[in-house]
Design an enzyme around this catalytic site. Structure first.
Site, PDB file in Angstrom:
ATOM      1  N   HIS A 133      28.164   7.443  27.050  1.00 17.20           N
ATOM      2  CA  HIS A 133      27.578   8.491  26.227  1.00 17.20           C
ATOM      3  C   HIS A 133      26.034   8.296  26.234  1.00 17.20           C
ATOM      4  O   HIS A 133      25.559   7.280  25.787  1.00 17.20           O
ATOM      5  CB  HIS A 133      28.228   8.331  24.986  1.00 17.20           C
ATOM      6  CG  HIS A 133      27.599   9.600  24.095  1.00 17.20           C
ATOM      7  ND1 HIS A 133      28.041   9.435  22.612  1.00 17.20           N
ATOM      8  CD2 HIS A 133      27.063  10.483  24.479  1.00 17.20           C
ATOM      9  CE1 HIS A 133      27.540  10.411  22.411  1.00 17.20           C
ATOM     10  NE2 HIS A 133      27.281  11.191  23.301  1.00 17.20           N
ATOM     11  N   ASP A 147      26.684  15.755  27.556  1.00 14.89           N
ATOM     12  CA  ASP A 147      26.630  15.405  26.253  1.00 14.89           C
ATOM     13  C   ASP A 147      26.443  16.721  25.320  1.00 14.89           C
ATOM     14  O   ASP A 147      25.436  17.452  25.393  1.00 14.89           O
ATOM     15  CB  ASP A 147      25.303  14.498  26.051  1.00 14.89           C
ATOM     16  CG  ASP A 147      25.243  13.818  24.622  1.00 14.89           C
ATOM     17  OD1 ASP A 147      26.127  14.094  23.994  1.00 14.89           O
ATOM     18  OD2 ASP A 147      24.479  12.917  24.541  1.00 14.89           O
ATOM     19  N   TYR A 197       9.443  12.419  36.137  1.00 13.40           N
ATOM     20  CA  TYR A 197       9.440  11.068  36.897  1.00 13.40           C
ATOM     21  C   TYR A 197       9.805  10.030  36.179  1.00 13.40           C
ATOM     22  O   TYR A 197      10.357   8.977  36.346  1.00 13.40           O
ATOM     23  CB  TYR A 197       8.173  11.184  37.726  1.00 13.40           C
ATOM     24  CG  TYR A 197       7.895  11.543  39.039  1.00 13.40           C
ATOM     25  CD1 TYR A 197       8.497  12.728  39.118  1.00 13.40           C
ATOM     26  CD2 TYR A 197       6.908  11.161  39.903  1.00 13.40           C
ATOM     27  CE1 TYR A 197       8.431  13.356  40.364  1.00 13.40           C
ATOM     28  CE2 TYR A 197       6.821  11.784  41.015  1.00 13.40           C
ATOM     29  CZ  TYR A 197       7.418  13.039  41.329  1.00 13.40           C
ATOM     30  OH  TYR A 197       7.217  13.533  42.392  1.00 13.40           O
TER      31      TYR A 197
END
Lengths: 141, 141, 141, 141, 141, 141, 141, 141, 141, 141
Positions: free
Chosen positions: B22, B64, B112
């Site tokens: 999770h 999620d 990034y």
């Protein structure tokens, strides 16, 4: 990615192809081939099929013209006609400067033994029947 | 290969997806993304494109639903319309039980930085513009 | 955890099952089997029993239908009836599309030798007698 | 397997428990916990649930009676009653010589941070809500 | 340290004992035995003597009751009486539920060969003559 | 060796170049550069000089056209004219589709710091003064 | 770089040459030799040619004057004259204190077998025909 | 450094000597011996000579008094007198409680074979002729 | 085993002691110390007690006479008398040429921090209270 | 061994010296220096003394003539005259083309810090006082 390198060639595969020398062999294996248990060097190209990879490799790597055979198929039964995938392979050989190559056929377990001695095995997701193929590298002159 | 596992999921990618929990994130990066220099775990899927991989992953991994965002794009400039590849992504989200997801956009270097913290980066050969995407794993109930 | 993957399959076991190809074998061993000393790849599932694992594996992996045998038991003595655990195994085979499989029996030390050649051994906490079992992987078509 | 060692304790878990000293912590995590990305030492017990493992560990390992807390839960919201799994945990604590332990509760991301510092994380297939638990080892006298 | 585990059992030795299965062997070697050059897995217990370790191991590990022999000594010459250390070993066997075990004797270099095949060798500081001993693990039922 | 790959590119260098993405940097260092102590990935090309390698790399790798600079030199003193080797570099840039590149100059220890962050350093036997050069990779479209 | 060490000798090659003892062999292989698949220790000198390397090695390493042969070529066919590269090798031998050496010739696959037993293989980019050469190290007195 | 350990004994050599048991052998090789290619464990003592090392080792390690031979030289030709270095070795043996040892001589390639089976080889810079020596460890009582 | 090396010193401990230099520290920890989680180099001596090890180490290793302290205890509470084990330690220091050493006391968590910086930690089975001790190595002159 | 390489230079030391570049430092440490705990790369030359090694290194490696200092000593107290070993060092510097070098002195713990940043530390058996020395490599032109 680099200029003029086909997209299906991974960095590690390119390194392996370049390390191979005259007489070294590479297997391009179908999705059911026991690649992990037979490979000295294992390269996975999941999601890809053999003709695309074969064509890409042959733009970079010459086949051995000294050896009796430089292409090996895994034999199918005593049927009369060649499997359709072999036709594709021969078209690719024709278009990549390998017109004179005559593939050999190996019985399943002899093919497995030769694959164990190969420098590398490429595991693909190819599903065509009798699609496994071994290439023997030639020389750059 | 296994039953019901999409072909483009390699054994190692499947293991990585399964190890994630999770809140862990995975990046599916285009062919020009600096994946090797940013990845904690690097998975190469050379020769493949992102939509196919995204769809395959979403058949296995829930997003999620607790977090503010569970999908992140790398921002493009101040243009008026979204890049075409984002449309494809949203269609895929629609068809994989993720109808309520609202993707967030991250400026290039923030993207990034987040990619560096991700559990894994998948390097693909995708060539569409603005195609990089981060997914945050949800829970299996 | 992933959607549709049984809970008793660990990430590493799933990777191993996926890497296996046509003809590769995996042993599901009971709690007393000398797994660590015989395994090329060792997967521990302490606390679990074989029937649950067998059922989970067969939802993902086809058995070899070309080979003479694709299921092997470790032989018990000259008793007249099969051990109870074999009955359970056969019920599981029935319910997982493997109705035609006829298990072979191997003497203890021949079983050990074949286990040494297997691609992987799963060490469980099974305590039923004569519970060790070898599965030979088939093809995905 | 060894005499008097519960079956759900794997050889590697037993070694880890034995290596731990006074004040070292171990996390028993549910199936959705991001164990691989947070663990200094990762032990997988796929297919098992936390109560069985907790009980087994407490037969072998004493809890810290000097520290303010030697048991930590991951906090759930402002509900009035404790999650059912915590009741089970407290019954187990009662029956394993740890009657005086008062568990502490940690907010989700503080729990994650403490888990990162723990000596090991056990990844289980537990599906009960709010089941994650941290144990702090005491002394053998 | 853990409850009920003898102090002379190191974490790694406990892991090794637990990994061993039916028929696997472990050598408890004296201080002069060439343990490092013969061991597949080497466990050092410098400063300790064999009887203490033997007794500790037998509280955890059953001996093989199926095999012809489950205890092996390294032979001494044609003397008439057994070395004193063997008497201690037999007393320990008596008090640990192994009353029926009849040790075998192996000539020095045959003992070395069998030690090379053993799953592990424990190097001790034992100085008694003819003290080397091999144990074959039995089953937990 | 492979078709169309310059001889001075080693298998490992080719793999590194291919793994690099947009914005990743590579240093081609002269024979006195402290390459081993600064490199994240070290590639040795002893016996070779920088111009040959630069030219070979630029046939395969595009430079970054988005960044302010994609070529960096190590600064020399306040002399009036550029070192001769820089002229060669600019000729090579001209002939490899990089006509618009304007190299930047970095003071010695800033150059070292940037080299430490680069994805790789190539150690050569170049002896020309002020020959060190950093290249920033662009995108393949 | 060090004083008086030829530039084409890499740090690793120098270490290898120094580790070699009386009777150990090293192969200097051309660009097509299957070096990676045959080498116990592989040293790559891509971009370089054999004569330069041979000359550099012979300034550092004596040849074996006890053995029947200390230089081996890979045989070419029944032609009447030696390949031009052999002439160069003999000139180099003359100028490096090895005037009395008489090279032996080995058939291709016997050469491969001997190369497999060599302590190291140097992979070069040499393209001259029949250029492969094996050197047997002598003693420093 | 430690009290009472001769300076020429490196930490790793001391560990190796201590790990050796009854019958294990160690080679002290001269500067031209092919140590790296023959050693199971290689210890380098560059810059040192054999007599100093031999003397240091014999202060710590007993020789085997059960075996036919516990000291082996590499044979020199059919000369009438022993090489001078052997005289030094025998003086050292005399002064280190090994008065009764009678060294054996092995032909060069048999010496090499025995060296390959030894537990370790020490590479020195000894330049005396016929200086290689093998020691077989005895027992500490 | 070697001549004059106490039996409780393992090969690896001896190597570690020898590698240590002026000012490096080693911890001899009791059975409950969190050694594995704090050690840069971990040496296990299960089954042994600290006084025997301390005495053995001090026969080989000098203590630092330049530093303010070269012996550190883990502090116990505000009691009036020193723990009995400290008396034993001081007797051992007296009999091993370390008569002038005055041990320092560190609060528990400061002791842990210093232990983390030590070159090695020895894990023992010591059960005496307040037995942990740190030694700082001196010089061999 | 190789021609013209001093005997006290081991293969690994030679490789390290060659890998070093402009500004990299190497420590030659006395027998009591905490080399193993401070070295990024550790080279052991047990049994040897610093002057011999210093002289050998300076025949191969130039010192840095750009830096303020290229030789560093570990400071001794406020005495009036330099330690005798420094005189030897300066004689060696005189005879190896390093006449203009002026060594710097560093306080003990600053010396330790600089040693930690060095590319390598050579551990010797030198026993002279204040003998530790750091060398900074220059350029080969």
């Amino acid at each position: 990615m680099l200029k003029n390198i086909p997209h299906c060639i991974s960095p590690n595969l390119l390194k392996i192809l370049m390390e191979m020398g005259h007489g070294d062999e590479i297997v391009i294996a179908d999705g059911n081939f026991p690649a992990a248990s037979h490979a000295q060097n294992l390269i996975r190209l999941d999601g890809l099929h053999i003709p695309e990879i074969l064509e890409a490799i042959l733009t970079l790597m010459p086949l051995d013209t000294c050896a009796d055979s430089s292409v090996f198929y895994m034999m199918h039964g005593p049927e009369t006609s060649a499997p359709p995938i072999w036709k594709k392979y021969e078209e690719i050989l024709q278009t990549t400067d390998n017109q004179t190559v005559t593939p050999s056929k190996l019985e399943r377990f002899r093919f497995y033994e030769q694959a164990k001695q190969a420098y590398a095995i490429i595991a693909t997701s190819e599903q065509a029947l009798y699609a496994n193929i071994i290439l023997k590298k030639g020389v750059i002159t």
